[in-house]
Scaffold this active site. Structure first.
Site, mmCIF file in Angstrom:
data_model
loop_
_atom_site.group_PDB
_atom_site.id
_atom_site.type_symbol
_atom_site.label_atom_id
_atom_site.label_comp_id
_atom_site.label_asym_id
_atom_site.label_seq_id
_atom_site.Cartn_x
_atom_site.Cartn_y
_atom_site.Cartn_z
ATOM 1 N N LYS A 123 37.622 -51.780 10.392
ATOM 2 C CA LYS A 123 38.264 -52.809 10.824
ATOM 3 C C LYS A 123 38.453 -52.954 12.409
ATOM 4 O O LYS A 123 38.891 -54.112 12.649
ATOM 5 C CB LYS A 123 39.757 -52.572 10.228
ATOM 6 C CG LYS A 123 40.697 -51.297 10.576
ATOM 7 C CD LYS A 123 41.901 -51.045 9.976
ATOM 8 C CE LYS A 123 42.736 -49.947 10.687
ATOM 9 N NZ LYS A 123 43.994 -49.973 10.014
ATOM 10 N N SER A 124 38.210 -51.911 13.144
ATOM 11 C CA SER A 124 38.191 -51.863 14.562
ATOM 12 C C SER A 124 36.852 -51.894 15.281
ATOM 13 O O SER A 124 36.507 -52.076 16.299
ATOM 14 C CB SER A 124 38.994 -50.706 14.973
ATOM 15 O OG SER A 124 40.200 -50.684 14.732
ATOM 16 N N HIS B 281 57.988 -36.456 25.393
ATOM 17 C CA HIS B 281 58.928 -35.424 24.373
ATOM 18 C C HIS B 281 59.734 -34.658 25.312
ATOM 19 O O HIS B 281 59.238 -33.836 26.435
ATOM 20 C CB HIS B 281 57.824 -34.546 23.483
ATOM 21 C CG HIS B 281 57.479 -35.231 22.513
ATOM 22 N ND1 HIS B 281 57.570 -36.672 22.331
ATOM 23 C CD2 HIS B 281 56.432 -35.033 21.490
ATOM 24 C CE1 HIS B 281 56.823 -37.050 21.129
ATOM 25 N NE2 HIS B 281 56.219 -35.822 20.604
ATOM 26 N N CYS C 148 51.861 -31.954 19.140
ATOM 27 C CA CYS C 148 52.237 -32.496 20.699
ATOM 28 C C CYS C 148 53.587 -31.397 21.169
ATOM 29 O O CYS C 148 53.666 -31.079 22.329
ATOM 30 C CB CYS C 148 52.718 -33.837 20.532
ATOM 31 S SG CYS C 148 53.602 -34.489 19.608
#
EC number: 1.2.1.11
Length: 340
Positions: free
Chosen positions: A39-40, A243, A130
């Protein structure tokens, strides 16, 4: 002589950041391929001053490529990472798929770079969550000095950790607050994220903790020390990138706040900004685009025998994901492939 590098998921937030950081850090690239889903396909992405067109992940031949940085979800990783690894291309995976596999090293270069030699069992290296990555960077130098017994962490995690959809939802809901005729109900998150905080990241487990909280426990033990006790509360906050974590650390040996500051000031990957005055600390908006893990608010906790509390902030798209992956690639080049 440089490396032949593949970036998988090059059109996503983390994939684009990987390309930026490879260029910024002048990683020795001889040839680069950028892959995306069908799709990309054909989407153009930037790499330094070049513009690259994405190729189809489903039909790409990984043979002859040195390393592949994967920035796609676990489903796509499960299908394509073993194919890349079997073709002799070393995979550095940003998904959660291989983090808990005993045959796959889980690496934060400032903490456990020596573990990289374990890559050879599966030709795969895992990138941590992360929130874990920045925390263990902060814990490692203190653990080396005074041995950590227990960590209590509360996270304040930005919406970019939930991808583009999370960022879009915060943006659209924030605008809707000022335009009462528009309603943007929660879709990516369980409750409204604009002007709110949500104590829920990932799925709930039978224990009552969320999977994000469990990840921080399991990954800290694998990366740093299996004996460390960790308890986490992970919270999504209306911040786009960056974060934050409030850490309470209990040590086996005494460690005062001034010595802790001195240790952190000299530690790799850390920037200590800690003045006991208004504004003498770092907030997420100031860490965006930066490599460092920032530490502030270092102070003693008098409620336990040997305790410290501190504030830890980092760009989650960088140290929490793309930067850490590129740093792994650098260690892989220096210690294993030895081309660049």
């Amino acid at each position: 002589m440089g490396y032949k590098v593949v970036v998988v998921g090059a059109t996503g937030n983390v994939g684009r950041e990987m390309l930026n950081i490879l260029a910024e850090r002048e990683f020795p690239v001889d040839e680069i391929a950028v892959l995306a889903s069908r799709k990309s396909l054909g989407t153009e992405v930037s790499f330094g001053d070049k513009t690259l067109k994405t190729k189809d992940l489903a039909t790409f031949d990984f043979a002859g490529w040195d390393m592949a940085l994967f920035a796609v979800g676990s489903e796509a990783t499960k299908e394509y990472a073993p194919k890349a690894a079997a073709a002799g291309c070393i995979v550095i995976d940003n998904s959660s798929l291989y983090r808990y596999d005993p045959d796959v090293p889980l690496i934060v270069p400032e903490v456990n770079a020596d573990a990289i030699m374990g890559y050879s069992k599966k030709n795969i290296i895992a990138n941590p969550n992360c929130s874990t990555a920045q925390m263990v960077v902060a814990l490692k130098p203190l653990h080396d000095r005074a041995k950590i017994k227990r960590v209590v962490v509360a996270t304040y995690q930005s919406v970019s950790g939930a991808g583009k959809e999370g960022m879009d939802e915060l943006w659209e809901q924030t605008k809707a607050v000022y335009n009462p005729v528009v309603d943007v109900p929660p879709a990516k998150f369980s409750k409204q994220i604009a002007f709110n905080v949500i104590p829920h990241i990932d799925v709930f487990l039978d224990s009552g903790e969320t999977k994000e909280e469990w990840k921080m426990v399991a990954e800290t033990k694998k990366i740093l020390d299996p004996k460390i006790k960790v308890t986490a509360t992970c919270v999504r906050v209306p911040v786009f990138v960056g974060h934050s974590e409030a850490l309470n650390i209990e040590f086996e040996e005494p460690l005062d706040w001034q010595e802790a500051q001195d240790i952190l000031r000299e530690a790799p990957g850390i920037m200590l900004i800690d003045k006991r005055e208004a504004g003498g600390y770092v907030t997420p908006i100031e860490c965006v685009g930066e490599y460092a893990t920032y530490i502030s608010r270092v102070r003693e906790d008098s409620t336990v025998e040997h305790g410290l509390s501190l504030w830890c902030v980092s760009d989650n798209l960088r140290k929490g994901a793309a930067l850490n992956a590129v740093q792994i690639a650098e260690v892989l080049g220096q210690r294993v492939l030895k081309k660049g």
